[in-house]
Design a protein around this motif. Structure first.
Motif, PDB file in Angstrom:
ATOM      1  N   THR A 122       0.822  -1.215   0.000  1.00 26.14           N
ATOM      2  CA  THR A 122       0.000   0.000   0.000  1.00 26.14           C
ATOM      3  C   THR A 122       0.856   1.265   0.000  1.00 26.14           C
ATOM      4  O   THR A 122       0.340   2.339  -0.296  1.00 26.14           O
ATOM      5  CB  THR A 122      -0.944   0.040   1.225  1.00 26.14           C
ATOM      6  N   ASP A 123       2.129   1.124   0.339  1.00 23.43           N
ATOM      7  CA  ASP A 123       3.052   2.261   0.313  1.00 23.43           C
ATOM      8  C   ASP A 123       4.013   2.066  -0.861  1.00 23.43           C
ATOM      9  O   ASP A 123       4.862   1.176  -0.839  1.00 23.43           O
ATOM     10  CB  ASP A 123       3.823   2.357   1.624  1.00 23.43           C
ATOM     11  N   THR A 133       5.918   4.581  -2.147  1.00 23.89           N
ATOM     12  CA  THR A 133       6.773   5.760  -2.195  1.00 23.89           C
ATOM     13  C   THR A 133       8.190   5.451  -2.647  1.00 23.89           C
ATOM     14  O   THR A 133       8.756   6.166  -3.501  1.00 23.89           O
ATOM     15  CB  THR A 133       6.819   6.451  -0.817  1.00 23.89           C
ATOM     16  N   ASN A 188       9.837   6.954  -5.966  1.00 26.01           N
ATOM     17  CA  ASN A 188      11.022   7.814  -5.905  1.00 26.01           C
ATOM     18  C   ASN A 188      12.135   7.288  -6.809  1.00 26.01           C
ATOM     19  O   ASN A 188      12.836   8.066  -7.479  1.00 26.01           O
ATOM     20  CB  ASN A 188      11.521   7.931  -4.470  1.00 26.01           C
ATOM     21  N   LEU A 216      -4.167   4.943  -4.926  1.00 25.96           N
ATOM     22  CA  LEU A 216      -3.073   5.153  -3.978  1.00 25.96           C
ATOM     23  C   LEU A 216      -1.807   5.602  -4.699  1.00 25.96           C
ATOM     24  O   LEU A 216      -1.122   6.540  -4.268  1.00 25.96           O
ATOM     25  CB  LEU A 216      -2.787   3.859  -3.202  1.00 25.96           C
ATOM     26  N   ILE A 217      -1.505   4.934  -5.808  1.00 28.01           N
ATOM     27  CA  ILE A 217      -0.280   5.231  -6.546  1.00 28.01           C
ATOM     28  C   ILE A 217      -0.317   6.637  -7.128  1.00 28.01           C
ATOM     29  O   ILE A 217       0.681   7.372  -7.077  1.00 28.01           O
ATOM     30  CB  ILE A 217      -0.041   4.169  -7.642  1.00 28.01           C
ATOM     31  N   GLY A 228      -1.989   9.240  -5.987  1.00 23.83           N
ATOM     32  CA  GLY A 228      -1.827  10.190  -4.903  1.00 23.83           C
ATOM     33  C   GLY A 228      -0.401  10.272  -4.413  1.00 23.83           C
ATOM     34  O   GLY A 228       0.138  11.366  -4.174  1.00 23.83           O
ATOM     35  N   GLN A 229       0.255   9.110  -4.286  1.00 25.02           N
ATOM     36  CA  GLN A 229       1.630   9.085  -3.792  1.00 25.02           C
ATOM     37  C   GLN A 229       2.623   9.606  -4.825  1.00 25.02           C
ATOM     38  O   GLN A 229       3.631  10.234  -4.476  1.00 25.02           O
ATOM     39  CB  GLN A 229       1.994   7.661  -3.360  1.00 25.02           C
ATOM     40  N   ALA A 263       2.295  13.354  -4.710  1.00 27.85           N
ATOM     41  CA  ALA A 263       2.876  13.824  -3.451  1.00 27.85           C
ATOM     42  C   ALA A 263       4.401  13.796  -3.497  1.00 27.85           C
ATOM     43  O   ALA A 263       5.070  14.612  -2.847  1.00 27.85           O
ATOM     44  CB  ALA A 263       2.374  12.971  -2.289  1.00 27.85           C
ATOM     45  N   ALA A 264       4.944  12.874  -4.286  1.00 25.36           N
ATOM     46  CA  ALA A 264       6.400  12.769  -4.438  1.00 25.36           C
ATOM     47  C   ALA A 264       6.942  13.779  -5.439  1.00 25.36           C
ATOM     48  O   ALA A 264       8.151  13.835  -5.674  1.00 25.36           O
ATOM     49  CB  ALA A 264       6.774  11.353  -4.870  1.00 25.36           C
ATOM     50  N   LYS A 287      -7.913  14.891  -2.949  1.00 27.42           N
ATOM     51  CA  LYS A 287      -6.765  14.408  -3.724  1.00 27.42           C
ATOM     52  C   LYS A 287      -7.108  14.214  -5.202  1.00 27.42           C
ATOM     53  O   LYS A 287      -6.312  13.638  -5.955  1.00 27.42           O
ATOM     54  CB  LYS A 287      -6.239  13.093  -3.145  1.00 27.42           C
TER      55      LYS A 287
END
Length: 403
Positions: A234-235, A237, A241, A262-263, A265-266, A269-270, A293
């Motif tokens: 789920t993370d 990031t 990156n 989720l992807i 949004g992340q 955000a990155a 979002k």
């Protein structure tokens, strides 16, 4: 074309086919069928043996109505039921009502085969299903042995239609989606460098990613990263990156809308502002993306089976909403189209003989909600792909890419 006109054209075609099959006696198509709700779902184990005098034609439907992928099965089976109700209201097929038998296979290959066997015992003459690829492959293998006419609305794995000449699909397949999106990135977005990230535990995600990579290379695009992640992740990031550091013009994420939300949004955000690309599994992202979002979906593009901007599709979605009080999607539209395609084939066959139905399916030439459908020699549809763009919280047609 308005939905009423679209439906009328399909029903008219079926009635013409019925008159041809019945020696030109058009009364068979318009004669009221026996009383009873033949359009509603009936458990297969309550069905009876085939009876040419019963006035019904039994068609089976396999779908995951419970379990992790039930959202897809419910939408697909709802589309099938809506079409069957319309067909029965106009006299059914060749003067006989359609008796739709639906089995819940829970998204499991073993359950799917068991459900298929129940439908066979109930005397169905054709199968619409399955919905997801692994159960669909399992069912196709036994259906091929039985020479059972089978049409999957949404099974996208390339292997499905290679299993037997009796197996067809309404949707386009996984490799084609990846190919289309790589071509779109190069030709429509002007990308020079692309990356991909995919679920290593999903045949769907892996298949799209592999075909995207192959086509990107064929289009002379630089593949800056090709990263996998786990089904339970789920993370994202750290993967994002790593990919962002390679400075791609577009990132391909072939997954289903829950993870995609989720992807996206992340990724934003990155700090990634480039294009995000995907396949038909993205359909539904706007429904689960938090309102605060929603901007993360901008500059997102995905291949889809229909364009909501088309009048036939827009009218279908309105009718689906009115019928079920649910928002329709591509799965529902494909289920709806599949019921019409199968009904037209049975009408053209003029009987419930398996070989006749299979031959009629192969000769399909029908205007549907998801486009004009014909089949190639493998039973795969020949139709255009709608590339949908997210813009300010709406899904709009960006381009149609022809097969």
């Amino acid at each position: 074309m308005k939905m009423k006109k679209f439906t009328a054209c399909l029903l008219a075609a079926l009635m013409v086919l019925a008159m041809t099959a019945c020696g030109g006696n058009g009364n068979n198509s318009s004669t009221p069928a026996p009383s009873g709700d033949a359009g509603s779902s009936t458990p297969a184990d309550q069905g009876s043996t085939p009876d040419e005098e019963s006035g019904t034609i039994k068609i089976g439907c396999l779908a995951p109505l419970t379990g992790e992928v039930s959202v897809y099965g419910i939408a697909t089976s709802n589309g099938v039921k809506m079409a069957v109700d319309e067909l029965n209201a106009q006299g059914g097929i060749n003067g006989k009502k359609i008796e739709l038998l639906i089995e819940d296979e829970k998204g499991d290959p073993t359950e799917a085969v068991n459900a298929y066997n129940k439908l066979m015992d109930a005397g169905v003459v054709a199968i619409i299903g399955d919905v997801t690829s692994k159960p669909c492959i399992a069912v196709a293998e036994v259906a091929a042995e039985d020479n059972m006419p089978m049409l999957t609305a949404t099974g996208t794995a390339a292997e499905i239609t290679t299993i037997g000449k009796n197996v067809f699909r309404t949707c386009f397949m996984d490799p084609f989606q990846g190919q289309i999106m790589a071509t779109f990135a190069a030709d429509n977005l002007g990308a020079k460098k692309v990356a991909a990230m995919y679920d290593t535990g999903s045949d769907y995600s892996q298949g799209l990613a592999d075909s995207f990579k192959a086509q990107a290379e064929a289009k002379k695009l630089e593949m800056t990263a090709f990263e996998g992640y786990g089904a339970a992740d789920t993370d994202f990031t750290s993967i994002l990156n790593k990919i962002i550091a390679t400075n791609p013009d577009a990132i391909f994420v072939p997954d289903y809308y829950g993870d995609v939300s989720l992807i996206l949004g992340q990724a934003r955000a990155a700090g990634y502002t480039g294009a995000m690309l995907g396949g038909d599994g993205w359909d539904g992202v706007l429904g689960v993306m938090p309102a605060d979002k929603m901007d993360a979906t901008n500059n997102g593009y995905f291949s889809n089976h229909y364009a909501t901007a088309d009048e036939a599709a827009a009218d279908f979605l309105t009718k689906y909403k009115n019928t079920y009080n649910l928002d329709g999607n591509a799965f529902a539209a494909l289920g709806y189209d599949s019921a019409y395609i199968m009904a037209a084939a049975i009408a053209q066959a003029g009987s419930t003989d398996a070989d006749a139905i299979i031959a009629a399916l192969a000769a399909t030439d029908l205007e549907c909600v998801t486009g004009h459908v014909t089949f190639d020699d493998n039973g795969d549809p020949i139709k255009s792909v709608a590339v949908t763009e997210f813009k300010d919280g709406e899904a709009i047609l960006n381009a149609k890419v022809s097969a």
